[in-house]
Design an enzyme around this catalytic site. Structure first.
Site, PDB file in Angstrom:
ATOM      1  N   ARG A 144       0.936  -1.345  -0.047  1.00 43.02           N
ATOM      2  CA  ARG A 144       0.117   0.115  -0.047  1.00 43.02           C
ATOM      3  C   ARG A 144       0.971   1.160  -0.166  1.00 43.02           C
ATOM      4  NH1 ARG A 144      -3.592  -0.022   5.045  1.00 43.02           N
ATOM      5  NH2 ARG A 144      -4.814  -1.449   4.005  1.00 43.02           N
ATOM      6  N   ARG A 184      -1.272   6.678   9.576  1.00 39.80           N
ATOM      7  CA  ARG A 184      -1.459   6.388   8.389  1.00 39.80           C
ATOM      8  C   ARG A 184      -1.561   7.367   7.083  1.00 39.80           C
ATOM      9  NH1 ARG A 184      -3.808   0.918   8.507  1.00 39.80           N
ATOM     10  NH2 ARG A 184      -3.045  -0.325  10.049  1.00 39.80           N
ATOM     11  N   LYS A 236      -3.522   1.652  15.059  1.00 34.87           N
ATOM     12  CA  LYS A 236      -3.229   2.634  13.903  1.00 34.87           C
ATOM     13  C   LYS A 236      -3.873   3.826  14.110  1.00 34.87           C
ATOM     14  CE  LYS A 236      -5.985  -0.340  11.628  1.00 34.87           C
ATOM     15  NZ  LYS A 236      -6.825  -0.775  10.610  1.00 34.87           N
ATOM     16  N   LYS A 246      -5.456   7.585  12.295  1.00 31.15           N
ATOM     17  CA  LYS A 246      -5.905   8.319  11.113  1.00 31.15           C
ATOM     18  C   LYS A 246      -6.293   9.694  11.141  1.00 31.15           C
ATOM     19  CE  LYS A 246      -7.678   3.649   9.456  1.00 31.15           C
ATOM     20  NZ  LYS A 246      -8.562   2.725   9.318  1.00 31.15           N
ATOM     21  N   CYS A 290     -15.391  -2.888   0.245  1.00 29.91           N
ATOM     22  CA  CYS A 290     -13.939  -3.268   0.814  1.00 29.91           C
ATOM     23  C   CYS A 290     -13.577  -4.559  -0.076  1.00 29.91           C
ATOM     24  CB  CYS A 290     -13.977  -3.787   2.200  1.00 29.91           C
ATOM     25  SG  CYS A 290     -14.605  -5.094   2.663  1.00 29.91           S
ATOM     26  N   CYS A 329      -8.350 -10.763   1.896  1.00 30.64           N
ATOM     27  CA  CYS A 329      -8.311 -10.115   3.098  1.00 30.64           C
ATOM     28  C   CYS A 329      -8.392 -11.256   4.170  1.00 30.64           C
ATOM     29  CB  CYS A 329      -9.361  -9.351   3.268  1.00 30.64           C
ATOM     30  SG  CYS A 329      -9.521  -8.722   5.122  1.00 30.64           S
ATOM     31  N   CYS A 381     -16.568  -7.809   6.753  1.00 27.71           N
ATOM     32  CA  CYS A 381     -16.684  -8.027   7.962  1.00 27.71           C
ATOM     33  C   CYS A 381     -16.748  -6.791   8.823  1.00 27.71           C
ATOM     34  CB  CYS A 381     -15.144  -8.761   8.600  1.00 27.71           C
ATOM     35  SG  CYS A 381     -13.845  -7.402   8.731  1.00 27.71           S
ATOM     36  N   CYS A 409     -14.050  -1.301   6.503  1.00 24.52           N
ATOM     37  CA  CYS A 409     -13.140  -0.657   5.764  1.00 24.52           C
ATOM     38  C   CYS A 409     -13.621   0.114   4.499  1.00 24.52           C
ATOM     39  CB  CYS A 409     -12.111  -1.790   5.089  1.00 24.52           C
ATOM     40  SG  CYS A 409     -11.219  -2.290   6.484  1.00 24.52           S
TER      41      CYS A 409
HETATM   42 FE1  SRM Z   1      -9.012  -1.676   6.540  1.00 23.14          FE
HETATM   43  C1  SRM Z   1      -7.665  -4.140   8.368  1.00 23.14           C
HETATM   44  C2  SRM Z   1      -8.068  -3.078   3.565  1.00 23.14           C
HETATM   45  C3  SRM Z   1      -9.668   1.150   5.094  1.00 23.14           C
HETATM   46  C4  SRM Z   1     -10.597  -0.530   9.236  1.00 23.14           C
HETATM   47  N1  SRM Z   1      -8.022  -3.294   6.194  1.00 23.14           N
HETATM   48  C5  SRM Z   1      -7.617  -4.162   6.811  1.00 23.14           C
HETATM   49  C6  SRM Z   1      -6.509  -5.115   6.308  1.00 23.14           C
HETATM   50  C7  SRM Z   1      -5.359  -4.626   6.214  1.00 23.14           C
HETATM   51  C8  SRM Z   1      -6.636  -6.645   6.895  1.00 23.14           C
HETATM   52  C9  SRM Z   1      -5.650  -7.298   7.577  1.00 23.14           C
HETATM   53  O1  SRM Z   1      -5.669  -6.503   8.655  1.00 23.14           O
HETATM   54  O2  SRM Z   1      -4.975  -8.206   7.194  1.00 23.14           O
HETATM   55  C10 SRM Z   1      -7.267  -5.054   4.834  1.00 23.14           C
HETATM   56  C11 SRM Z   1      -6.324  -5.549   3.493  1.00 23.14           C
HETATM   57  C12 SRM Z   1      -7.411  -6.356   2.673  1.00 23.14           C
HETATM   58  C13 SRM Z   1      -6.713  -6.448   1.239  1.00 23.14           C
HETATM   59  O3  SRM Z   1      -6.440  -7.911   0.813  1.00 23.14           O
HETATM   60  O4  SRM Z   1      -6.099  -5.694   0.677  1.00 23.14           O
HETATM   61  C14 SRM Z   1      -7.936  -3.751   4.864  1.00 23.14           C
HETATM   62  N2  SRM Z   1      -8.787  -0.976   4.656  1.00 23.14           N
HETATM   63  C15 SRM Z   1      -8.693  -1.780   3.562  1.00 23.14           C
HETATM   64  C16 SRM Z   1      -8.900  -1.103   2.533  1.00 23.14           C
HETATM   65  C17 SRM Z   1      -7.844  -1.461   1.329  1.00 23.14           C
HETATM   66  C18 SRM Z   1     -10.366  -1.086   2.092  1.00 23.14           C
HETATM   67  C19 SRM Z   1     -10.700  -0.699   0.663  1.00 23.14           C
HETATM   68  O5  SRM Z   1     -11.168  -1.845  -0.159  1.00 23.14           O
HETATM   69  O6  SRM Z   1     -10.532   0.301   0.228  1.00 23.14           O
HETATM   70  C20 SRM Z   1      -8.795   0.488   3.035  1.00 23.14           C
HETATM   71  C21 SRM Z   1      -7.385   0.758   3.044  1.00 23.14           C
HETATM   72  C22 SRM Z   1      -7.070   2.191   3.428  1.00 23.14           C
HETATM   73  C23 SRM Z   1      -5.549   2.959   3.307  1.00 23.14           C
HETATM   74  O7  SRM Z   1      -5.333   3.128   1.970  1.00 23.14           O
HETATM   75  O8  SRM Z   1      -5.084   3.049   4.474  1.00 23.14           O
HETATM   76  C24 SRM Z   1      -8.880   0.282   4.526  1.00 23.14           C
HETATM   77  N3  SRM Z   1     -10.059   0.082   7.295  1.00 23.14           N
HETATM   78  C25 SRM Z   1     -10.387   1.126   6.228  1.00 23.14           C
HETATM   79  C26 SRM Z   1     -11.260   1.677   7.077  1.00 23.14           C
HETATM   80  C27 SRM Z   1     -11.755   3.251   6.286  1.00 23.14           C
HETATM   81  C28 SRM Z   1     -11.117   4.417   6.791  1.00 23.14           C
HETATM   82  O9  SRM Z   1     -10.052   4.664   7.225  1.00 23.14           O
HETATM   83  O10 SRM Z   1     -11.584   5.648   6.223  1.00 23.14           O
HETATM   84  C29 SRM Z   1     -11.529   1.428   8.263  1.00 23.14           C
HETATM   85  C30 SRM Z   1     -12.524   2.056   9.416  1.00 23.14           C
HETATM   86  C31 SRM Z   1     -12.262   3.309  10.105  1.00 23.14           C
HETATM   87  C32 SRM Z   1     -11.429   2.915  11.152  1.00 23.14           C
HETATM   88  O11 SRM Z   1     -10.280   2.764  11.062  1.00 23.14           O
HETATM   89  O12 SRM Z   1     -12.075   2.661  12.317  1.00 23.14           O
HETATM   90  C33 SRM Z   1     -10.716   0.277   8.374  1.00 23.14           C
HETATM   91  N4  SRM Z   1      -9.036  -2.219   8.535  1.00 23.14           N
HETATM   92  C34 SRM Z   1      -9.886  -1.680   9.416  1.00 23.14           C
HETATM   93  C35 SRM Z   1      -9.726  -2.521  10.801  1.00 23.14           C
HETATM   94  C36 SRM Z   1     -10.235  -2.319  12.009  1.00 23.14           C
HETATM   95  C37 SRM Z   1      -9.561  -1.190  12.939  1.00 23.14           C
HETATM   96  C38 SRM Z   1     -10.145  -1.205  14.387  1.00 23.14           C
HETATM   97  O13 SRM Z   1     -10.004  -0.057  14.762  1.00 23.14           O
HETATM   98  O14 SRM Z   1     -10.164  -2.142  14.813  1.00 23.14           O
HETATM   99  C39 SRM Z   1      -8.854  -3.547  10.541  1.00 23.14           C
HETATM  100  C40 SRM Z   1      -8.379  -4.736  11.329  1.00 23.14           C
HETATM  101  C41 SRM Z   1      -7.184  -4.207  12.156  1.00 23.14           C
HETATM  102  O15 SRM Z   1      -6.549  -3.247  12.008  1.00 23.14           O
HETATM  103  O16 SRM Z   1      -7.008  -5.157  13.127  1.00 23.14           O
HETATM  104  C42 SRM Z   1      -8.513  -3.420   8.977  1.00 23.14           C
HETATM  105 FE1  SF4 Z   2     -10.939  -6.883   5.187  1.00 22.42          FE
HETATM  106 FE2  SF4 Z   2     -13.162  -6.745   6.861  1.00 22.42          FE
HETATM  107 FE3  SF4 Z   2     -11.571  -4.757   6.051  1.00 22.42          FE
HETATM  108 FE4  SF4 Z   2     -13.296  -5.993   4.351  1.00 22.42          FE
HETATM  109  S1  SF4 Z   2     -13.816  -4.780   5.963  1.00 22.42           S
HETATM  110  S2  SF4 Z   2     -11.126  -5.556   3.683  1.00 22.42           S
HETATM  111  S3  SF4 Z   2     -13.116  -7.849   5.098  1.00 22.42           S
HETATM  112  S4  SF4 Z   2     -10.857  -6.264   7.232  1.00 22.42           S
END
Ligand code: SRM
Ligand code: SF4
Length: 553
Positions: free
Chosen positions: A70, A139, A202, A204, A427, A433, A472, A476
């Site tokens: 990324r 991030r 993390k 943001k 997502c 994922c 899930c 995201c």
């Molecule tokens: Fe996310 C984890 C994809 C935006 C909350 N997110 C992941 C992971 C890295 C899975 C992992 O931990 O192994 C996913 C990778 C999937 C893959 O195969 O590519 C993933 N997140 C994404 C993306 C690519 C979704 C998309 O389809 O666009 C976004 C990448 C953003 C970036 O460029 O940095 C993405 N993730 C978000 C957002 C939205 C935002 O930030 O505006 C959220 C919700 C907002 C927030 O943070 O509260 C988000 N992602 C999470 C979480 C839950 C975090 C938490 O507070 O518990 C995880 C899991 C974790 O961190 O343990 C996670």
């Molecule tokens: Fe993976 Fe859940 Fe984020 Fe979708 S919402 S990319 S399933 S961690």
């Protein structure tokens, strides 16, 4: 007891771990277990193809490992040359698909271990890096795209400066991936902000410029809402929001989505913005939960200690008081597609990119962008709605681009996209994922095909309903800030959420649980019929759901 991640970070010697040895190990496609955590801070995730997990396991084969990278692109802005480098790497070293994320950057999937280093080196030559795009650290800093050019320059400079200030000080990225001389053995590196344990989780940051809340500012740990002067030519200062975060965990009542709280305004003439941002991070570093990662985001720190405590602590650390928040109002979050002239007479064109996936699969978007980058002068700007703009185009280049758009049938394609699809996001979820419980980006387009039929039935096809799906509850694609949210529960089953608004200032609520496709479609049929009959003039589906209390389970 400290979490496993805390212990691994602390002993990682500035995020080095044993990554160099892991890379040398030719036998396995994966990294050593602890390095899988450290490597996230370098912008890499170890993944495996979940579609073939079972088949491989039956054949007693190890998982099919590869890596996702990324990039760090503050504000989502790159030039044509950088786009070409992303294109080339995607063709040679990854699956070929370029994924625009919900945080204004891109990801490439399917990079095998031996290709990581050449990929990072090539990006480096093109002034791109992936530092700190994952891990317990600040991030990618996101930033509104719908602003006057004069404001855009300032706001992007902030995004860049914030991102740079919050980078880790370790040289490990340069040593491991770019063969810089090893310095760890020679002298101790000091990182006054992150020290040796980084943040508990993390972090943001988003910068928004009303009236468009395209960044979903309230979903961020720290948000800056620009307050402009009367002529809208200058930024007077920012309202600050803290404690936004969306993720929840099924069955864990202690986890919840939370919108950022506005804690005040600061005047740019008087104080430096970077100081405030820095100290918000130091508070989270010092008081965040390091024993339970589920409760470690800033939102829990704030709710644990109280918002007044947080504000006082911040003011003590920055050495001055915040002013009372200034009035602001958001009106929308979506992207405006097609050609638009900016305030300086240059053109921009916004492409709808379904779920941020750039390839030539459905329509030749990837070839179109390649030809544009090769033959014209413009910049590329990713939006937080997973779409893409090409900007800063003069009349001469507009003609060139127009002929490329015609050649690839882009206008026809854009005109054929329904309103609900244009407002959709999913997502990544399966097949990469590891946390996905259900499908995301591979399934939403097919579901929308069916939802469109129901909307047509009630002549609601022009409604700009925001629909978002995740595999899930991590959220995201920010489903908790959509008018129709579908959150994966198990394979083929989702919880349905209703009732957020267009502005992104109200969370939706769960309406029904554990729904398969036919129950989702039946329910939406019933809801759209109700909406058609009883909606007020100009009322959105989200506001209607809220007014009718459809959000009470
Ligand atoms: Fe996310 C984890 C994809 C935006 C909350 N997110 C992941 C992971 C890295 C899975 C992992 O931990 O192994 C996913 C990778 C999937 C893959 O195969 O590519 C993933 N997140 C994404 C993306 C690519 C979704 C998309 O389809 O666009 C976004 C990448 C953003 C970036 O460029 O940095 C993405 N993730 C978000 C957002 C939205 C935002 O930030 O505006 C959220 C919700 C907002 C927030 O943070 O509260 C988000 N992602 C999470 C979480 C839950 C975090 C938490 O507070 O518990 C995880 C899991 C974790 O961190 O343990 C996670
Ligand atoms: Fe993976 Fe859940 Fe984020 Fe979708 S919402 S990319 S399933 S961690």
């Amino acid at each position: 007891m400290l979490t496993k991640e805390e212990r691994i970070k602390k002993k990682s010697r500035g995020l080095r771990g044993t990554i160099i040895d892991s890379l040398k190990d030719q036998l396995y496609g994966k990294l050593h277990d602890e390095d899988q955590i450290i490597v996230k801070f370098h912008g890499l995730y170890q993944q495996d193809d979940r579609d073939i997990r079972e088949v491989r396991s039956k054949k007693k084969l190890d998982k099919s490992y590869s890596f996702m990278i990324r990039l760090r692109i503050p504000g989502g802005l790159i030039n044509c040359k950088q786009w070409l480098s992303i294109h080339n790497i995607s063709e040679n070293n990854s699956t070929g698909v370029i994924k625009i994320t919900t945080r204004q950057t891109i990801q490439l999937h399917g990079i095998i271990k031996s290709k990581i280093k050449p990929t990072i080196k090539y990006f480096h030559l093109n002034k791109l890096d992936s530092i700190a795009t994952c891990g317990d650290i600040n991030r990618n800093v996101i930033c509104s795209t719908y602003v006057k050019k004069s404001i855009r320059k300032i706001i992007f400079e902030y995004a860049n400066n914030i991102s740079r200030m919050l980078l880790p000080k370790t040289r490990s990225y340069y040593e491991i991936w770019l063969d810089e001389d090893k310095i760890f053995e020679k002298k101790e590196e000091r990182d006054p902000l992150y020290r040796d344990s980084y943040l508990p989780r993390k972090f943001k940051i988003a910068l928004s410029v009303p009236p468009n809340n395209d960044v979903d500012v309230f979903a961020n740990d720290l948000g800056l809402i620009a307050i402009l002067d009367k002529e809208k030519n200058k930024i007077n200062g920012f309202n600050i929001t803290v404690g936004g975060g969306l993720s929840t965990t099924h069955g864990n009542d202690k986890t919840y989505s939370r919108l950022g709280t506005v804690i005040g305004f600061y005047n740019l003439k008087k104080h430096h913005i970077l100081k405030i941002i820095y100290e918000v991070l130091t508070i989270q570093r010092d008081y965040g939960n390091r024993t339970n990662r589920k409760l470690a985001r800033l939102k829990y720190t704030i709710d644990n200690y109280g918002i007044s405590w947080f504000k006082k602590k911040l003011e003590d650390r920055i050495g001055f008081s915040l002013e009372k928040e200034k009035p602001f109002s958001f009106t929308k979050r979506g992207d405006d597609f097609g050609w638009i002239k900016d305030d300086e007479g240059l053109w921009r064109y916004t492409f709808f990119i379904e779920n941020g996936l750039i390839s030539d699969k459905k329509i030749k978007i990837k070839s179109t962008l390649l030809e544009i980058a090769k033959n014209s002068a413009c910049n590329f700007l990713f939006t937080c709605n997973q779409n893409l703009m090409i900007i800063d185009i003069n009349n001469e280049n507009k003609k060139i681009i127009e002929s490329i758009l015609l050649k690839y049938g882009i206008h026809d394609y854009m005109n054929s996209i329904s309103s609900i699809r244009k407002n959709s996001m999913a997502c990544v979820a399966l097949n990469t994922c590891p946390l996905a419980l259900a499908e995301g980006q591979r399934y939403l387009p097919k579901l929308i095909d069916k939802i469109e039929i129901i909307l047509n039935k009630y002549q609601l096809q022009k409604e700009n309903i925001i629909i978002r799906m995740t595999g899930c509850p991590n959220g995201c694609s920010r489903p908790y800030l959509s008018e129709i949210g579908l959150v994966g529960l198990s394979y083929g089953r989702y919880n349905l959420y209703l009732g957020s608004n267009k502005e992104g200032t109200r969370l939706n609520k769960i309406y029904k649980k554990n729904m398969d496709e036919s129950s989702i479609l039946n329910e939406l049929d019933h809801l759209f019929n109700f909406f058609k009959k009883e909606k007020l003039v100009g009322e959105s589906f989200g506001d209607f759901s809220f007014r009718k209390k459809l959000t009470v389970l």
